[in-house]
Design an enzyme around this catalytic site. Structure first.
Site, PDB file in Angstrom:
ATOM      1  N   HIS A  79      -2.274   7.741   6.813  1.00  0.00           N
ATOM      2  CA  HIS A  79      -1.254   8.617   6.218  1.00  0.00           C
ATOM      3  C   HIS A  79      -1.878   9.922   5.710  1.00  0.00           C
ATOM      4  CE1 HIS A  79       2.496   6.432   6.294  1.00  0.00           C
ATOM      5  NE2 HIS A  79       1.975   5.347   5.750  1.00  0.00           N
ATOM      6  N   GLY A  99       0.838  -1.191   0.000  1.00  0.00           N
ATOM      7  CA  GLY A  99       0.000   0.000   0.000  1.00  0.00           C
ATOM      8  C   GLY A  99       0.873   1.241   0.000  1.00  0.00           C
ATOM      9  N   HIS A 158      -4.425   1.712   7.289  1.00  0.00           N
ATOM     10  CA  HIS A 158      -3.047   2.210   7.429  1.00  0.00           C
ATOM     11  C   HIS A 158      -2.801   3.355   6.447  1.00  0.00           C
ATOM     12  CE1 HIS A 158       1.488   1.345   7.742  1.00  0.00           C
ATOM     13  NE2 HIS A 158       1.392   2.195   6.727  1.00  0.00           N
ATOM     14  N   GLU A 159      -3.205   3.153   5.191  1.00  0.00           N
ATOM     15  CA  GLU A 159      -2.953   4.194   4.173  1.00  0.00           C
ATOM     16  C   GLU A 159      -3.829   5.427   4.422  1.00  0.00           C
ATOM     17  OE1 GLU A 159      -0.333   3.687   2.685  1.00  0.00           O
ATOM     18  OE2 GLU A 159      -0.201   1.518   2.954  1.00  0.00           O
ATOM     19  N   GLN A 173       2.900   9.965   1.116  1.00  0.00           N
ATOM     20  CA  GLN A 173       4.237   9.360   1.192  1.00  0.00           C
ATOM     21  C   GLN A 173       5.120   9.716  -0.001  1.00  0.00           C
ATOM     22  OE1 GLN A 173       2.425   5.332   2.095  1.00  0.00           O
ATOM     23  NE2 GLN A 173       4.336   5.168   3.220  1.00  0.00           N
ATOM     24  N   CYS A 193       5.985  -0.108   7.336  1.00  0.00           N
ATOM     25  CA  CYS A 193       5.596   1.059   6.546  1.00  0.00           C
ATOM     26  C   CYS A 193       6.760   1.439   5.638  1.00  0.00           C
ATOM     27  CB  CYS A 193       5.255   2.209   7.498  1.00  0.00           C
ATOM     28  SG  CYS A 193       4.788   3.723   6.658  1.00  0.00           S
ATOM     29  N   LEU A 194       6.454   1.762   4.400  1.00  0.00           N
ATOM     30  CA  LEU A 194       7.521   2.137   3.453  1.00  0.00           C
ATOM     31  C   LEU A 194       8.203   3.445   3.856  1.00  0.00           C
ATOM     32  CD1 LEU A 194       5.869   1.155   0.032  1.00  0.00           C
ATOM     33  CD2 LEU A 194       7.672  -0.073   1.261  1.00  0.00           C
TER      34      LEU A 194
HETATM   35 ZN    ZN Z   1       2.782   3.494   5.784  1.00  0.00          ZN
END
Ligand code: ZN
Length: 203
Positions: free
Chosen positions: A169, A78, A165-166, A83, A123-124
Site C-alpha cells: 500500500h 492490517g 500487503h501493507e 489507506q 483488503c479494507l
Molecule cells: Zn489492503
C-alpha cells in the site's frame, strides 16, 4: 488487510477454520463508522507512493493509535497510512486477536525467502473482494517504532503476508496487481458494481 479472507488460509490448516462470529448490531455500526475513514478502490491516494517519516512526534504516535482503532473496529488485521489518506510510510497490524497492535514506521524488506505461498487476501480498501496472492513465506523487515528506534522483525506465514500487503500500500500497489488476470477482472467488475450501487444509493 481484512480478516474475512485471510484467517482460513494460514498454512495448510488441518482443522476446520472457525467462522468469524456473527457481529452484533453495535459491532456492525462500529465497523461501518471505522470503514468510513478508509479510502476505497478508485481513490487516487491508493495509487500514490508514500514518503518516509522523518519526524517522530506526538502527531505520529496519535495517528498510529487512531489507525490501530480503525483497524480494530473494521475487523481488519492490517492498515497502511495510505489507506487513511496519509502519504507517509507507516502501518499497523495485528494477526493474533488479543496481542498488542504492532506499528512499523519506514519499513524495508531486508530479506525474503525463495519459498512462496499462495493464499486468498482481502483488503479494507476493496471491501467484498478476495483474490489469491503469491508471496514469500518468510521475511525479515527492518523498521522503526513510533519513537524512531530501529527494530528488525522476522515474520512467517500470515504475519509475513500482512506486512507485505501493507507495505505494498505504501507504494500504491494493491492485491489486484498481484493476482491472476482472471481474478483481477472478476474483482474489478465486482468493485465497479458496488461503486454504482453506492452512487445510486446516495443519488
Ligand atoms: Zn489492503
Amino acid at each position: 488487510m481484512s480478516q474475512e479472507h485471510s484467517a482460513e488460509h494460514v498454512e495448510e490448516a488441518e482443522v476446520e477454520p472457525t467462522p468469524p462470529p456473527e457481529l452484533s448490531e453495535e459491532a456492525r455500526a462500529r465497523r461501518a463508522a471505522a470503514l468510513s475513514h478508509v479510502r476505497q478502490f478508485g481513490d487516487p491516494v491508493l495509487r500514490s507512493k508514500a514518503r518516509p517519516v522523518e519526524v517522530f512526534d506526538e502527531d505520529l504516535r496519535r495517528e498510529l493509535v487512531r489507525m490501530g482503532q480503525i483497524m480494530e473496529d473494521s475487523i481488519g488485521i492490517g492498515l497502511a497510512a495510505t489507506q487513511v489518506g496519509h502519504l507517509r510510510r507507516f502501518l499497523v497490524y495485528r494477526v493474533e486477536p488479543d496481542s498488542p497492535i504492532n506499528a512499523l514506521v519506514n519499513p524495508e524488506i531486508e530479506w525474503s525467502s525463495k519459498e512462496q505461498e499462495t493464499a486468498e487476501e482481502g483488503c479494507l480498501s476493496l471491501i467484498g473482494v478476495g483474490v489469491e496472492v503469491e508471496r514469500p513465506l518468510h521475511v525479515r523487515v527492518r523498521a522503526q517504532d513510533e519513537n524512531g528506534d530501529v527494530m528488525v522483525i522476522e515474520a512467517s506465514g500470515l504475519e509475513a503476508r500482512v506486512i507485505q500487503h501493507e507495505m505494498d500500500h505504501l507504494d500504491g500497489v494493491l492485491i489486484l496487481d498481484r493476482t491472476s488476470r482472471d481474478q483481477r477482472k472478476t474483482a474489478v467488475r465486482a468493485l465497479r458494481e458496488r461503486e454504482r450501487e453506492r452512487a445510486a444509493a446516495t443519488a
